[in-house]
Design a protein around this motif. Structure first.
Motif, PDB file in Angstrom:
ATOM      1  N   ASN A   9       0.853  -1.180   0.000  1.00  0.00           N
ATOM      2  CA  ASN A   9       0.000   0.000   0.000  1.00  0.00           C
ATOM      3  C   ASN A   9       0.898   1.242   0.000  1.00  0.00           C
ATOM      4  N   GLN A  29      -7.726   0.843   6.705  1.00  0.00           N
ATOM      5  CA  GLN A  29      -9.000   0.663   7.404  1.00  0.00           C
ATOM      6  C   GLN A  29      -9.841  -0.430   6.758  1.00  0.00           C
ATOM      7  N   GLN A  30      -9.780  -0.524   5.449  1.00  0.00           N
ATOM      8  CA  GLN A  30     -10.476  -1.613   4.757  1.00  0.00           C
ATOM      9  C   GLN A  30      -9.892  -2.965   5.161  1.00  0.00           C
ATOM     10  N   ALA A  37      -5.764   6.115  12.231  1.00  0.00           N
ATOM     11  CA  ALA A  37      -5.079   6.803  11.141  1.00  0.00           C
ATOM     12  C   ALA A  37      -3.611   7.039  11.488  1.00  0.00           C
ATOM     13  N   ASP A  53      -4.438   5.374   4.558  1.00  0.00           N
ATOM     14  CA  ASP A  53      -5.308   4.942   5.655  1.00  0.00           C
ATOM     15  C   ASP A  53      -6.620   4.342   5.164  1.00  0.00           C
ATOM     16  N   GLN A  54      -7.085   4.732   3.989  1.00  0.00           N
ATOM     17  CA  GLN A  54      -8.313   4.163   3.452  1.00  0.00           C
ATOM     18  C   GLN A  54      -8.166   2.660   3.246  1.00  0.00           C
ATOM     19  N   LEU A  55      -7.037   2.244   2.697  1.00  0.00           N
ATOM     20  CA  LEU A  55      -6.792   0.812   2.490  1.00  0.00           C
ATOM     21  C   LEU A  55      -6.499   0.106   3.812  1.00  0.00           C
ATOM     22  N   ASP A  90      -9.245  17.220   4.740  1.00  0.00           N
ATOM     23  CA  ASP A  90      -9.834  16.581   3.570  1.00  0.00           C
ATOM     24  C   ASP A  90      -8.720  16.139   2.623  1.00  0.00           C
ATOM     25  N   TRP A 115      -3.378   8.817   1.077  1.00  0.00           N
ATOM     26  CA  TRP A 115      -4.596   8.002   1.080  1.00  0.00           C
ATOM     27  C   TRP A 115      -4.377   6.584   1.619  1.00  0.00           C
TER      28      TRP A 115
END
Length: 522
Positions: free
Chosen positions: A221, A232-233, A244, A228-230, A298, A226
């Protein structure tokens, strides 16, 4: 680059040693290092290579003078070594650059001079030039438009500058030449797990909507801010929630004409009114002013600057330049989000105090995440990632890395005269591949701003370009230099791209994007 061939390769029912998620500096560095060692590699990028942070740097290849002030000797030493490697492996895209620090107080000369002499000492044989103390007249000779009132002298030291997006592209193409499958505009939609372990990814071609299942022994990863999106998934799929690890920091840059600071020396202000650093960097015929360091929660792919940031840069510039730029002088403005690593449990928002070092984590499922760091150390980061993968037995041992002495495509020695990166883009930007560009149709047909029809065709055929934005933002850097000129070039570039690729070059989308690079925020 034949898109149909890339997608056909992606559809093959094979299992890779490594699947890399993210086509920025870190992911591309990992893909190149891994492929060079003999592992089978696939890299997937949801948009274009370097679309995010990796095309929005301050264009500096540096050891990190500010990190020296923080006492982070190890980070500075590593970065100085990697600076030399990068300048050697991509001489057409990374070159030495002299910086001048003007002093308006007597104490600044010995204070900053001592630190920069230590910077030289840490560089050792990797140094690019000795730090010099300058008198008032010498300082003004190097910075002709610096404010002379109260000027005591200055200090000149050496670092480097580079073309970040074209360097990313060179990494992608060199990795492909070494056997990696690198695909842009192919988004990873999910991680695949088998018996609680990451076993690959699901992805989707953003042009056709076709979906693919990719198997890989090791999934890395490298999605920058970005990641943290993966993570968390992955945590949700395995029942191990994660917090995070990234606190994004926003760096803002504005571009003006070189008349505001002519010459080939960069301006460096080590401490602005609020403690941040300000650079004035000559780059591709323009002057980049930046950068600020502002928390941002954001994760927009096209972040816009805050008005107060632009006002801050203009105000600080006025303290050092005889004629300071005004809002109407801005040719382009752009923002980069930096993935700063949060200490565990830290919910603060002071990004100046967060780590600039990179971090490699391996989850319980085997997902490898790398983030943090900076462009200069991308190659060392890649080596660290692969060492960690071998330590965790996600990969079988392979031969040692070879990227320390691996020239990137276009970086081979050439009889053409070397042109400084402070000068406008031209055929020299392609290095040893210039003749390949000249061999294409339209080499003598200039569209404007030095961009020829042949360069657009080369971008489509050899450099993975699919849209007008790909060409005018990252293959040819005009969006980042002169957004109005970029808009003027868009229709002609779009017509050539449509002929080359057969797909919509997204001209109208680019025209709207170009306007956002010029609009002052409310």
């Amino acid at each position: 680059m034949n898109r149909e061939h890339l997608i056909a390769q992606l559809a093959r029912p094979i299992s890779y040693d490594i699947a890399v998620i993210g086509g920025g500096a870190t992911g591309l560095g990992v893909a190149l290092d891994a492929a060079s060692r003999g592992w089978s590699v696939v890299l997937l990028e949801s948009h274009d290579f370097a679309k995010g942070t990796s095309s929005r740097a301050t264009k500096l290849v540096h050891g990190g003078v500010r990190y020296l002030a923080q006492g982070n000797i190890g980070l500075v030493r590593e970065a100085l070594h990697e600076r030399t490697v990068l300048l050697h492996n991509a001489p057409h895209l990374a070159q030495p650059l002299p910086f001048v620090l003007p002093a308006y107080h007597w104490w600044e000369l010995p204070f900053y001079g001592a630190g920069l002499k230590m910077y030289d000492a840490l560089a050792g044989r990797a140094g690019l030039g000795a730090t010099e103390f300058l008198g008032r007249r010498e300082t003004l000779a190097r910075l002709p438009t610096a404010r002379s009132a109260g000027l005591k002298g200055g200090i000149q030291y050496w670092d480097g500058q580079f073309d970040d997006a074209r360097l990313a592209l060179a990494l992608a193409r060199t990795a492909a030449a070494r056997g990696a499958l690198v695909v842009n505009y192919c988004a990873v939609t999910a991680l695949r797990h088998e018996q609680g372990r990451v076993a690959g990814v699901s992805c989707e071609d953003r042009e056709t909507g076709r979906r693919f299942e990719v198997s890989a022994r090791c999934v890395i990863n490298a999605a920058g801010v970005w990641v943290d999106q993966l993570r968390q998934q992955d945590g949700a799929a395995t029942g191990h929630p994660v917090s995070a690890m990234v606190a994004p920091s926003q760096g803002v840059h504005l571009v003006v004409d070189r008349e505001f600071l002519p010459g080939d020396h960069a301006l460096m202000v080590p401490r602005t009114e609020d403690g941040r650093v300000l650079f004035g960097v000559p780059w591709l015929g323009k002057l980049i002013l930046g950068t600020t360091d502002t928390p941002r929660n954001d994760l927009a792919l096209e972040p816009r600057p805050f008005r107060q940031e632009l006002e801050f840069i203009l105000k600080e510039s006025a303290r050092y330049l005889v004629r300071a730029p005004r809002p109407q002088d801005i040719r382009s403005m752009w923002v980069g989000l930096r993935p700063l690593v949060k200490p565990q449990g830290d919910d603060g928002d002071d990004t100046k105090g967060l780590s600039r070092e990179h971090t490699v984590l391996v989850s319980r499922s085997g997902l490898v995440t790398v983030t943090g760091g900076k462009w200069t150390t991308y190659r060392a980061m890649a080596e660290d990632v692969l060492v960690k993968c071998m330590e965790k037995r996600l990969l079988e041992p392979a031969r040692p890395g070879v990227t320390a002495n691996l020239r990137l495509l276009g970086g081979e020695p050439t009889p053409r005269d070397s042109v400084p990166l402070s000068e406008p883009q031209g055929l020299h930007s392609y290095g040893s591949e210039a003749d390949a560009v000249l061999a294409l149709p339209g080499a003598g047909n200039e569209l404007g701003g030095g961009l020829s029809e042949a360069m657009v065709r080369f971008a489509a055929r050899a450099e993975y370009a699919r849209t007008v934005e790909d060409v005018l933002a990252r293959r040819w850097r005009v969006l980042f230099l002169d957004a109005r000129l970029a808009q003027e070039l868009a229709p002609a570039v779009g017509a050539i791209l449509r002929e080359e690729t057969g797909v919509d070059p997204q001209v109208q989308d680019f025209l709207q994007l170009g306007r956002s690079y010029l609009e002052m925020p409310a």
